[in-house]
Design an enzyme around this catalytic site. Structure first.
Site, PDB file in Angstrom:
ATOM      1  N   TRP A 368       0.907  -1.185   0.066  1.00  0.00           N
ATOM      2  CA  TRP A 368       0.007  -0.047   0.069  1.00  0.00           C
ATOM      3  C   TRP A 368       0.856   1.307   0.096  1.00  0.00           C
ATOM      4  O   TRP A 368       0.464   2.368  -0.365  1.00  0.00           O
ATOM      5  CB  TRP A 368      -0.893  -0.116   1.102  1.00  0.00           C
ATOM      6  CG  TRP A 368      -0.220   0.249   2.663  1.00  0.00           C
ATOM      7  CD1 TRP A 368       0.994  -0.262   3.019  1.00  0.00           C
ATOM      8  CD2 TRP A 368      -0.511   1.110   3.455  1.00  0.00           C
ATOM      9  NE1 TRP A 368       1.360   0.247   4.095  1.00  0.00           N
ATOM     10  CE2 TRP A 368       0.478   1.089   4.590  1.00  0.00           C
ATOM     11  CE3 TRP A 368      -1.576   2.161   3.535  1.00  0.00           C
ATOM     12  CZ2 TRP A 368       0.475   2.004   5.758  1.00  0.00           C
ATOM     13  CZ3 TRP A 368      -1.553   2.866   4.768  1.00  0.00           C
ATOM     14  CH2 TRP A 368      -0.525   2.790   5.795  1.00  0.00           C
ATOM     15  N   GLU A 496       1.021  -2.044  12.606  1.00  0.00           N
ATOM     16  CA  GLU A 496       1.269  -3.621  12.606  1.00  0.00           C
ATOM     17  C   GLU A 496       1.404  -4.100  13.790  1.00  0.00           C
ATOM     18  O   GLU A 496       1.609  -5.118  14.131  1.00  0.00           O
ATOM     19  CB  GLU A 496       2.298  -3.812  11.488  1.00  0.00           C
ATOM     20  CG  GLU A 496       1.812  -3.567  10.093  1.00  0.00           C
ATOM     21  CD  GLU A 496       2.655  -4.285   9.102  1.00  0.00           C
ATOM     22  OE1 GLU A 496       3.852  -4.540   9.336  1.00  0.00           O
ATOM     23  OE2 GLU A 496       2.439  -4.029   7.749  1.00  0.00           O
ATOM     24  N   GLN A 609       3.375   2.742  13.781  1.00  0.00           N
ATOM     25  CA  GLN A 609       3.362   3.803  12.916  1.00  0.00           C
ATOM     26  C   GLN A 609       1.988   4.579  13.003  1.00  0.00           C
ATOM     27  O   GLN A 609       1.027   4.116  13.603  1.00  0.00           O
ATOM     28  CB  GLN A 609       3.517   2.938  11.505  1.00  0.00           C
ATOM     29  CG  GLN A 609       2.434   2.045  10.962  1.00  0.00           C
ATOM     30  CD  GLN A 609       3.098   1.102  10.078  1.00  0.00           C
ATOM     31  OE1 GLN A 609       3.234   0.059  10.531  1.00  0.00           O
ATOM     32  NE2 GLN A 609       2.866   1.545   8.783  1.00  0.00           N
TER      33      GLN A 609
HETATM   34  C1  BGC Z   1       5.115  -1.263   7.409  1.00  0.00           C
HETATM   35  C2  BGC Z   1       3.940  -1.391   6.568  1.00  0.00           C
HETATM   36  C3  BGC Z   1       4.635  -1.251   5.084  1.00  0.00           C
HETATM   37  C4  BGC Z   1       5.701  -2.229   4.742  1.00  0.00           C
HETATM   38  C5  BGC Z   1       6.494  -1.857   3.666  1.00  0.00           C
HETATM   39  C6  BGC Z   1       6.293  -2.332   7.282  1.00  0.00           C
HETATM   40  O1  BGC Z   1       7.307  -2.159   8.128  1.00  0.00           O
HETATM   41  O2  BGC Z   1       4.436  -1.285   8.806  1.00  0.00           O
HETATM   42  O3  BGC Z   1       3.191  -0.407   6.674  1.00  0.00           O
HETATM   43  O4  BGC Z   1       3.766  -1.493   4.180  1.00  0.00           O
HETATM   44  O5  BGC Z   1       6.741  -2.156   5.835  1.00  0.00           O
HETATM   45  O6  BGC Z   1       7.303  -0.642   3.635  1.00  0.00           O
END
Ligand code: BGC
Length: 777
Positions: A368, A496, A609
Site C-alpha cells: 500500500w 502493525e 506507525q
Molecule cells: C510497514 C508497512 C509497510 C511495509 C513495507 C512495514 O514495516 O509496517 O506499513 O507497508 O513495511 O514498507
C-alpha cells in the site's frame, strides 16, 4: 555481518549529489544501496566494477529487474485454509557490470597496494555514478581510473559504463576483462522479516551462452515462474588491442589487452541489457538484446549521457523542491526524489517496491506504500507515471477477484497486501492479508487521480470498475451490529503492532470514503454514461440495489470515538489495553518487532506507525482542529515509529496542529532516513515510502496542501530554520509554483490560464503571468 548501527556514512552537504572522498569497508554495504542506479526497470547496486574483496558481510552484489521474479510455494508447518500459497520474490539477476583491471601480472584490488586518492559521486542532475581514483599496485605501478555509469531513463533495458585507465608512472601491458557473471543468488532472510526471501540457492537455470566478437549473452530461465531472461553485454576499446574470450561456468569474459603508454589514457566502454519474457516473446529476446546493444554502441556513451541529463533536467524542472537555508534537508529531499524516479515502474505491469530496486529487502514486493505514500509525489509531478501505477492495479484485477473468492467473498475484488505479479504473497496474515484497507487505499488513489486530472476516459476504462468491485468487499466483511451500526471485524489497520481487531478506525473511515465514492461513481455513470455503466455492471455482475447498500453501510459506519478522552479510538479494544512500558524498554530493544513475540506487542497500547493520525491527513476535512490535536497528542505518546512510514505523517500533522518543532524534527528524520541510515537497515535497500513522505512533508506538511474535491488548499508555514522553500504541482493540466518566503507565499501559474485555490481559508483565482503574493495568515 556488521551490526547495523556501525553502518553510517557522513557525506558533505552538497545539494545536488552525494559524494564520498574515501573508500571505507565499514560503510561499503550501505554505500552500495545509496549509490545504486536504476531506471524503474533495471536496478544496479552501487558495487564496484572490479568487485570487492573486503571483509565478509560488508558487501552485497545486486542487480535487479522490476517485476522479474521467481515464485516458490510458501511452506507452513501448520496449515490453514486460504493462506497465501505462493511467494514471489525479486530475483538477483546476472551481473553485467564487472570489469577486472590487470596491469602486467597485477590485478587491481581495493584491498591490495594503496589507494592514493578516491572520489565517488552520485549526481542527481546527470544521473551518473562517477568514480575517480588513483592506485599504486603492490609492485609500485600507479594508475588513474575514471569510471562513469548510467542506467538509461529513456531505454528501460539499457545501461552503460565508460571506464578509463591512465598509467601514471609506467608503460606496459594493461588488460581489461569485461565479465558477465551469472553466478548469483538471493539473500536469505534469517529472523528479520524486512530482509530478503527465505530461499537459498541459484534460481536461474542455464539455457544457452553466446560469445563472439565483443558480445556475450546468457540465456536463462527461472525454475518456477518460467520466465526466460537474456542478459547481454557489448564492450569495446578504443585503439589497437588484442581480444580473447573465456568462459568459466556461468561467467563469460572478454579480455582486452593493450600496450599502454605512460600518461596516455586507455578508453573502454561497456553496454548491458536485460530482456525477459515478461515483456516479449521468448524467441525475440536475443535479437532485441543484440539490436539494442549495437544501437547503444553506435550512439556512444557521451550521447547516452547527454540524453540522461536531458531527461533529468526535465524531471527537476517539474519536481524540484528547493529548500533554502538547510543544506542537509536539501540534499536529503533531492536524494529521495532521485531514488523515487529510479525505482518506479512505468510500464503498467510493474510498480514501485518498498525498497525500490536497490536491495532485496521485502523481496521486491509492492505494498500500500504505493498508493498512500508514493502516489501523490508522482500524481502532482509526473501524472503520466501515476497513471501507470494505476494501470498496474488494473492488470491485477483478475487476481484480486480470485483472491476474493478464496477469502469466501462471493463477489468483489480483494487486492493483495504484498505482491509482485498480483497474487497475495503475505505469509503472515495478521500483519498482512488482514490489512483489508489496501482496497480503500487503492480507491483513494483513484479518487485523488480523478480529482487532479478529471481523466474520465480512465474512469470509464478501468477506474470505475476497480473502485466498485473493491467496494463490495466491505459489505462482504462488514455487518450491522445490534445498534444498527455497520461494523468491520477482524482486520488489521496500518499499525502493525496491533492486529486482528474490530473496527480499526482507519479502516472503517477509509471504507466509508470508499463506499461513498463507489456509489457516487455508479450514480454519475448511470446518469452521464449509461452505456459504459451497463458494460461495467455486466462485467462485474453488479446488481441494481448494490450502490444503495454501499451508501447505507457508509452512512451507518461505526467510527470509534472515546467520549472521555475525546479522541478517535484506534479500534474497539485499543484503549483498554495496557500501555507499553516505554520507560523500561532499553533503546536496543527497538524496533520491538525484532525483540518481542508479536502477541506480546499486540496486547499493549503501542503503535509501530501512524494509524488514526494517518486518517487525519487522508480524510482531513472530516476532523475538527481540536480533534486533530488531541488525537496527535494521544497517539504520539504510544508510537515507536519503528516503521519508516511513520515520521512523515507525524511531521505533517504536527505542522497542522501547530507543533512547529516537532514538525521539523519528524521531517528531518524522514528526509534523511536513508542517507543517515536511521533505521539501521538501508544496506538492504532504500525506503521508498519514506522518501515520498518527504515530498508530502513539504507540500502537505509545511505548505498545508490538501486537495479536496479537486480544489487545492494551502496553509503555508515557513520553518524557522529555512529562508524559503518552493515546489511545483500539476493540477487540472496547470502547473502551479508555490514559494513560501518570510511571512508570505507566492503562487505563480506557469502553465494553464487560470486556477482557483484556497490560501489560508481565502479563495483566490490565479491567472498566468500574474503571480499572487499573499500573507500567511
Ligand atoms: C510497514 C508497512 C509497510 C511495509 C513495507 C512495514 O514495516 O509496517 O506499513 O507497508 O513495511 O514498507
Amino acid at each position: 555481518m556488521l551490526p547495523a548501527d556501525t553502518l553510517q556514512h557522513t557525506f558533505p552537504l552538497d545539494p545536488w549529489c552525494i559524494r564520498e572522498t574515501s573508500f571505507d569497508t565499514g560503510s561499503n554495504f550501505l554505500d552500495e544501496t545509496l549509490f545504486a542506479l536504476g531506471n524503474g526497470y533495471i536496478g544496479l547496486r552501487g558495487t564496484h566494477e572490479e568487485g570487492y574483496g573486503g571483509p565478509v558481510g560488508t558487501s552485497r552484489e545486486g542487480n535487479f529487474l522490476n517485476g522479474f521474479y521467481e515464485s516458490e510455494p510458501i511452506q507452513y508447518p501448520e496449515n490453514a485454509y486460504g493462506l497465501a500459497r505462493t511467494n514471489q520474490f525479486m530475483l538477483n539477476v546476472p551481473n553485467l557490470k564487472g570489469i577486472a583491471l590487470w596491469i602486467e601480472d597485477e590485478c587491481f584490488d581495493f584491498m591490495a597496494g594503496s589507494l592514493d586518492s578516491y572520489e565517488r559521486i552520485l549526481d542527481f542532475r546527470t544521473g551518473q555514478l562517477l568514480r575517480k581514483l588513483e592506485w599504486t599496485s603492490p609492485q609500485g605501478r600507479r594508475v588513474a581510473i575514471t569510471s562513469r555509469r548510467i542506467v538509461c531513463f529513456d531505454n528501460k533495458h539499457l545501461f552503460a559504463i565508460s571506464y578509463e585507465v591512465t598509467p601514471l608512472n609506467f608503460s606496459g601491458r594493461v588488460w581489461l576483462v569485461s565479465a558477465l557473471d551469472g553466478v548469483v543468488k538471493n539473500l536469505e532472510a534469517g529472523d528479520d522479516p524486512r530482509v530478503g526471501s527465505a530461499v537459498s540457492g541459484p534460481s536461474l537455470e542455464m539455457e544457452d551462452a553466446q560469445q563472439w566478437a565483443h558480445f556475450s549473452a546468457l540465456v536463462q530461465r527461472t525454475h518456477n515462474s518460467g520466465f526466460k531472461l537474456v542478459s547481454a553485454e557489448l564492450s569495446g576499446m578504443e585503439g589497437p588491442h588484442e581480444l580473447r574470450f573465456a568462459r568459466n561456468g556461468l561467467r563469460l569474459e572478454q579480455s582486452y589487452a593493450v600496450a599502454a603508454q605512460q600518461g596516455q589514457t586507455v578508453r573502454f566502454h561497456k553496454y548491458g541489457v536485460y530482456y525477459s519474457s515478461r515483456d516479449y516473446a521468448e524467441d525475440q529476446l536475443l535479437g532485441l538484446s543484440k539490436e539494442a546493444l549495437s544501437i547503444a554502441q553506435a550512439q556512444g556513451f557521451s550521447a547516452l549521457a547527454q540524453r540522461q541529463e536531458a531527461y533529468l533536467a526535465d524531471f527537476w524542472q517539474q519536481a524540484d523542491v528547493e529548500i533554502a537555508g538547510d543544506d542537509a534537508l536539501q540534499q536529503g529531499i533531492r536524494f529521495n526524489q532521485f531514488h523515487l524516479l529510479q525505482s518506479v515502474g512505468r510500464d503498467g505491469k510493474t510498480n514501485i517496491s518498498a525498497k525500490g530496486l536497490t536491495g532485496e529487502g521485502y523481496e521486491g514486493h509492492y505494498f500500500w506504500d504505493t498508493e498512500i505514500y508514493i502516489f501523490p509525489f508522482f500524481l502532482y509531478n509526473k501524472p503520466e507515471i501515476a497513471r501507470k501505477l494505476l494501470d498496474y492495479r488494473q492488470a491485477g484485477l483478475p487476481f484480486a477477484r480470485e483472491r476474493a473468492r478464496q477469502m469466501s467473498h462471493a463477489k468483489g475484488a480483494l487486492y493483495p497486501w504484498r505482491t509482485i505479479a498480483g497474487e497475495e504473497c503475505s505469509a503472515y496474515f495478521p500483519a498482512g492479508s488482514a490489512q483489508y484497507h489496501i482496497n480503500a487505499d487503492i480507491a483513494y488513489s483513484i479518487k485523488m487521480y480523478m480529482e487532479a486530472t478529471g481523466d474520465t476516459t480512465y474512469l470509464l476504462q478501468s477506474g470505475a470498475e476497480i473502485v466498485m468491485d473493491t467496494a463490495r468487499i466491505w459489505l462482504g466483511i462488514g455487518s450491522y451490529n445490534r445498534d444498527g451500526a455497520f461494523v468491520i471485524n477482524q482486520v488489521t489497520g496500518p499499525d502493525e503492532y496491533t492486529a486482528l481487531v474490530n473496527n480499526n478506525y482507519y479502516t472503517n473511515a477509509m471504507a466509508r470514503m470508499h463506499l461513498h465514492y463507489a456509489a457516487a461513481i455508479a450514480e454519475r455513470l448511470q446518469n452521464q454514461y449509461p452505456q459504459d455503466y451497463a458494460r461495467i455492471a455486466a462485467a462485474m455482475e453488479l446488481e441494481a440495489e448494490e450502490p444503495e447498500e454501499w451508501c447505507r453501510a457508509a452512512d451507518l459506519m461505526l467510527l470509534p470515538y472515546d467520549q472521555r478522552l475525546q479522541i478517535h479510538e484506534q479500534d474497539d479494544s485499543f484503549l483498554s489495553k495496557k500501555v507499553w512500558d516505554f520507560a523500561n524498554t532499553p533503546k536496543e530493544n527497538y524496533p520491538l518487532l525484532l525483540n518481542y513475540h508479536p502477541m506480546v506487542i499486540y496486547r499493549h497500547q503501542v503503535c509501530k506507525q501512524a494509524d488514526v493520525v494517518l486518517a487525519l491527513l487522508l480524510l482531513s476535512d472530516q476532523f475538527t482542529a481540536e480533534d486533530k490535536k488531541r488525537d496527535f497528542d494521544y497517539y504520539e505518546a504510544v508510537t515507536t515509529h519503528d516503521s519508516s512510514l511513520s515520521s512523515c505523517i507525524y511531521s505533517i500533522i504536527a505542522s497542522e496542529v501547530g507543533y512547529a518543532d516537532k514538525a521539523y524534527d519528524y521531517f528531518m528524520e524522514t528526509a534523511r532516513l536513508d542517507l543517515d541510515n536511521t533505521h539501521g537497515n538501508t544496506h538492504y535497500g532504500v525506503h521508498t515510502a519514506a522518501m515520498a513522505g518527504t515530498w508530502m512533508g513539504v507540500a502537505y506538511g509545511f505548505a498545508g496542501m490538501r486537495v479536496i474535491d479537486g480544489e487545492a488548499r494551502f496553509a503555508p508555514k515557513l520553518p524557522a530554520q529555512w529562508q524559503h522553500y518552493q515546489f511545483r504541482i500539476q493540477l487540472h493540466g496547470c502547473l502551479l509554483q508555490v514559494r513560501v518566503e518570510g511571512e508570505q507565499t507566492e503562487y505563480r501559474l506557469l502553465k494553464g490560464e487560470t486556477l482557483e485555490l484556497t490560501h489560508c481559508g481565502k479563495r483566490v483565482q490565479l491567472v498566468q503571468d500574474a503571480p499572487l503574493r499573499l500573507a500567511n495568515h
